[in-house]
Design a protein around this motif. Structure first.
Motif, PDB file in Angstrom:
ATOM      1  N   ILE A   1       0.846  -1.200   0.000  1.00 51.25           N
ATOM      2  CA  ILE A   1       0.000   0.000   0.000  1.00 51.25           C
ATOM      3  C   ILE A   1       0.879   1.248   0.000  1.00 51.25           C
ATOM      4  N   GLY A   2       2.162   1.081  -0.243  1.00 52.47           N
ATOM      5  CA  GLY A   2       3.038   2.227  -0.454  1.00 52.47           C
ATOM      6  C   GLY A   2       3.497   2.939   0.798  1.00 52.47           C
TER       7      GLY A   2
ATOM      8  N   TRP B   1       7.880  11.236   0.134  1.00 51.79           N
ATOM      9  CA  TRP B   1       6.799  10.354  -0.293  1.00 51.79           C
ATOM     10  C   TRP B   1       6.501  10.570  -1.771  1.00 51.79           C
TER      11      TRP B   1
ATOM     12  N   ALA C   1       1.576   8.695  -4.992  1.00 51.56           N
ATOM     13  CA  ALA C   1       0.772   7.481  -4.784  1.00 51.56           C
ATOM     14  C   ALA C   1       0.726   7.119  -3.303  1.00 51.56           C
ATOM     15  N   SER C   2       1.880   7.207  -2.618  1.00 52.43           N
ATOM     16  CA  SER C   2       1.908   6.904  -1.184  1.00 52.43           C
ATOM     17  C   SER C   2       1.049   7.889  -0.403  1.00 52.43           C
TER      18      SER C   2
ATOM     19  N   ALA D   1      -2.532   7.071  -0.863  1.00 50.06           N
ATOM     20  CA  ALA D   1      -2.843   5.854  -0.112  1.00 50.06           C
ATOM     21  C   ALA D   1      -2.969   6.158   1.373  1.00 50.06           C
TER      22      ALA D   1
ATOM     23  N   TYR E   1      -3.174   3.065  -4.035  1.00 52.95           N
ATOM     24  CA  TYR E   1      -1.738   3.082  -4.328  1.00 52.95           C
ATOM     25  C   TYR E   1      -1.452   2.424  -5.673  1.00 52.95           C
TER      26      TYR E   1
ATOM     27  N   ARG F   1      -0.108   4.178  -9.066  1.00 53.21           N
ATOM     28  CA  ARG F   1       1.151   3.777  -9.679  1.00 53.21           C
ATOM     29  C   ARG F   1       0.973   3.465 -11.162  1.00 53.21           C
TER      30      ARG F   1
ATOM     31  N   GLY G   1       3.503   7.226  -9.255  1.00 53.19           N
ATOM     32  CA  GLY G   1       4.392   6.580  -8.288  1.00 53.19           C
ATOM     33  C   GLY G   1       5.781   7.175  -8.323  1.00 53.19           C
TER      34      GLY G   1
END
Lengths: 633, 120
Positions: free
Chosen positions: A526-527, A570, A573-574, A577, A624, A628, A633
């Motif tokens: 989940i990043g 970060w 995407a993270s 998430a 996430y 990506r 990402g």
């Protein structure tokens, strides 16, 4: 244990010192029973829970005119002893003397709204079969008199076979006569007791008792000359499909503002006060573990409990006021269809709305829902509503990652994401309610059948007492659990301490750090980096604590720098998430503690933690991986 | 419409089972010369003639016997006067009724189990 022993009649005591008379108050909802209880016992009341159930036990003491002590028990409102909800089971078992650990009452006072007698006369007839002396209290007799409703008390007493006393609880009228009547009824009752002939009334029993009650009504009650027209007139506006909804929304807006904004200065004051206090105490103590425990563990912990108090007090002031006036049933009527779509009861609306401020008062407010399943479903989905503690986290991430530009020329993209997070919370709460209904209680929609009481002016004393009781319950019962959770989180984030010459932040060496590193592989899909995983542990104390925890793991002081630092560390995407995680994650030990208190079992908070963690992980995973693929990402 | 004769939840308080199954094949509102409260509109005023829980009368999560007792306890008794005062804003559901001298809110689904005769 000790209390029960102390209250039992002393063996070998002289015969002229009998044990305190035990009186139970029974009545339909909205009959002014609580007001009567307050008038009887004043401030001398104790609120607790019956053992093993979540039903509130209210007991008070008073001294009769002859100096004898009387114990009064306020039982949950009911239309019949045929218990349908956990509250009504308590009422039935208490009256029948079947409640384990409870001394059966010597006298039952059946409290009636004098302006609405028919149903309660049937209840009184049913109570008569139990074999305990029953006294009928005609409460709110002043309203009946104003309406020109005449009750022939002698005829009513004769037909019902029980003493009848007229009372006005809010003005303390008839209170002494009521106690005298209860004492006399107990004395006149045969010492060996009358046989208990009660059985669960069948359909034909209910019909027969209802006919009997109607016959007695005709005999003893002259219909009002000036019936209440206000309730009808008010309902024409307040239940109107357009104006009614408008007024409800306006009222909710005011309530929401008061809870959300009105409580803010006091909450800030409490937070600042505790921070200052912790700082001052810190100066007095030598640095070390004791200082850390007292300042970071206990003082911060107590502060984090007290900080909820303003919101809880304001929210319950509104809820109890609306309930006292008679509006709450109308709000449930207006919102029922909307809530029914999600398998919820109309009364679930206010608790869910309150959860926007904080799930804790919201979950406490579910007490207005009588049916156990409806109440549990509401409790389980309440934390999905976006509470105010998520705002600092959302603000931090959104301002660091979402570009501040307009969509379609006028909509702020940041605001849009914010709105989206709120909407995700609401939609998922409703969906979760539907799913929970399907899985646990398939097709078990309780019938919606609710009396709409006549409107009446609120009574300041009763409202104030109700609000104080809620605040006390929160501090005493939820507070202790919340505090212990806080100390646990402090322990996890502090032990073991950093070794000498440590380069990384101290939290990294603690149990929280170890857990963070241990779950890092699980969090990778989940990043989440290990720093994010570590920040989640102290974030369990309260969602907004995660902001401070992130600053700690990245060893940054000041939030302005934190946003910029996160943006460097970060990926988008993270970050997305992380936001998705926060919509669902059960990142609040206090909420779980309150659920434990309100459901009186660890089963429900554990179930809540489980399903919310799964949702959070699932949502973060989807977000996430999608982001990506979209090359964020 | 499928009639299950030996369905224990199929109960008709006013009529013997055989007759009840015969009449429930007729359009619902004409079966007994009376109507269900749940199918009436705002402004309706009448008298309760009985409670019925046929195959068409849903009772949600509780048994029809339980629903009958709850309705009776709330005062939905034969002979009681009933008037529909308000309707909800979505699908005209739930309804608020004046029942003798009190006011009660209920969903139409439950109100369909209450049979009424119109007129003053």
């Amino acid at each position: 244990m000790t209390a029960a022993v102390l209250e039992a009649p002393t063996v070998g005591a002289p015969a002229n010192a009998p044990h305190a008379l035990r009186v139970a108050l029974v009545g339909a909802p909205n009959c002014g029973k609580t007001a009567l209880f307050n008038a009887l016992t004043g401030a001398r009341q104790k609120v607790a829970n019956y053992s093993g159930v979540t039903v509130e036990r209210k007991e008070g003491r008073l001294t009769a005119s002859d100096g004898a002590g009387v114990v009064v028990i306020d039982l949950p409102g009911t239309y019949s002893l045929r218990a349908r909800s956990p509250d009504e089971v308590v009422t039935r078992d208490a009256v029948l003397g079947r409640l384990p650990g409870e001394v059966p009452p010597d006298v039952v006072i059946c409290v009636a709204d004098a302006t609405n007698l028919r149903l309660v006369l049937r209840l009184a007839l049913e109570l008569r079969t139990v074999g305990r002396p029953v006294v009928l209290a005609l409460n709110m007799i002043d309203i009946a008199e104003r309406q020109g409703l005449v009750i022939d008390q002698a005829a009513l007493s004769k037909a019902m076979g029980m003493p009848v006393v007229a009372t006005v609880a809010t003005r303390r009228r008839g209170i002494e006569s009521l106690i005298d009547a209860a004492q006399a009824a107990a004395r006149a009752h045969p010492a060996e007791g009358a046989p208990d002939l009660w059985h669960e009334p069948s359909v034909s029993d209910i019909r027969r008792l209802h006919r009997e009650a109607t016959r007695i009504m005709r005999l003893a009650v002259t219909p009002p000359k000036r019936p209440d027209t206000w309730t009808g007139k008010l309902d024409d506006v307040l239940l109107h499909p357009v104006f009614g909804i408008g007024i409800l929304l306006a009222m909710l807006f005011v309530m929401f503002q008061a809870v959300f904004i009105g409580a803010k200065p006091i909450m800030d004051l409490i937070s600042a006060g505790f921070a200052l206090f912790g700082g001052e105490v810190g100066k007095l103590l030598p640095p070390g573990l004791l200082k850390s425990l007292i300042c970071d563990g206990i003082i911060t912990g107590v502060g984090s409990v007290l900080v909820f108090l303003p919101q809880i007090t304001i929210l319950f002031l509104f809820i109890i006021l609306l309930e006292d006036v008679g509006y709450m049933a109308r709000a449930a009527f207006l919102m029922d269809r909307l809530m029914a779509g999600a398998g919820l009861h109309g009364r679930a609306f206010i608790p869910l709305l309150s959860s926007f401020a904080c799930a804790i008062p919201g979950i406490m407010a579910t007490r207005v829902i009588d049916q156990k399943r409806d109440r549990l479903t509401t409790i389980m989905v309440a934390p999905l509503m976006t509470c105010s503690a998520r705002i600092p986290v959302y603000t931090l991430i959104i301002s660091a990652f979402i570009p501040n530009r307009a969509v379609l020329g006028f909509i702020s993209l940041q605001g849009l994401v914010f709105f989206g997070l709120y909407a995700a919370g609401i939609v998922s709460a409703l969906l979760a309610a539907v799913v929970m209904r399907r899985i646990f209680w398939r097709g078990a929609a309780e019938p919606f059948l609710m009396e709409l009481p006549a409107y009446k002016a609120p009574d300041a004393v009763n409202v104030a007492r109700g609000v104080l009781q809620r605040a006390e319950i929160f501090l005493k019962r939820a507070g202790t659990t919340i505090l212990s959770m806080m100390i646990l989180v402090w322990f996890l984030s502090t032990f073991p301490g950093a070794p000498a010459g440590a380069v990384r932040p101290a939290i990294d060496y603690s149990f929280a750090g170890m857990i963070g590193h241990a779950i890092e592989p699980v969090m990778a899909p989940i990043g989440f980096s290990w720093q994010m995983a570590v920040a989640l542990i102290p974030g369990m104390a309260a969602r907004e604590v995660a902001v401070g925890a992130l600053a700690t793991v990245y060893a940054i002081s000041g939030e302005g720098g934190l946003g910029a630092s996160l943006a460097r560390h970060w990926s988008l995407a993270s970050a997305l998430a992380f936001l998705a995680w926060y919509v669902f994650a059960p990142q609040c030990a206090s909420t779980l503690a309150v659920v434990k208190r309100e459901t009186n079992s660890w089963r429900w908070p554990l179930a809540m933690f489980g399903y919310m963690i799964v949702l959070a992980y699932g949502a973060a995973f989807v977000v996430y991986q999608t982001a990506r693929l979209a090359r964020f990402g | 419409m499928i009639i299950v004769l030996n369905n224990p939840t199929h109960r008709f308080t006013a009529l013997p089972a055989s007759l009840a199954s015969a009449v429930s094949n007729l359009p619902r509102d004409n079966a007994l010369g009376d109507f269900t409260l749940g199918d009436q509109r705002r402004g309706f005023s009448g008298v309760i003639t009985g409670l019925s829980f046929g195959p068409t009368g849903q009772s949600g999560g509780v048994s029809s016997l339980e629903l009958e007792r709850r309705l009776l306890e709330m005062g939905f008794v034969e002979g009681a006067r009933v008037e529909i005062l308000h309707e909800g804003f979505i699908g005209r559901d739930p309804i608020a009724v004046k029942l003798d001298d009190m006011r009660v809110a209920l969903r139409r689904r439950e109100a369909r189990c209450v049979r009424v005769r119109g007129g003053s």
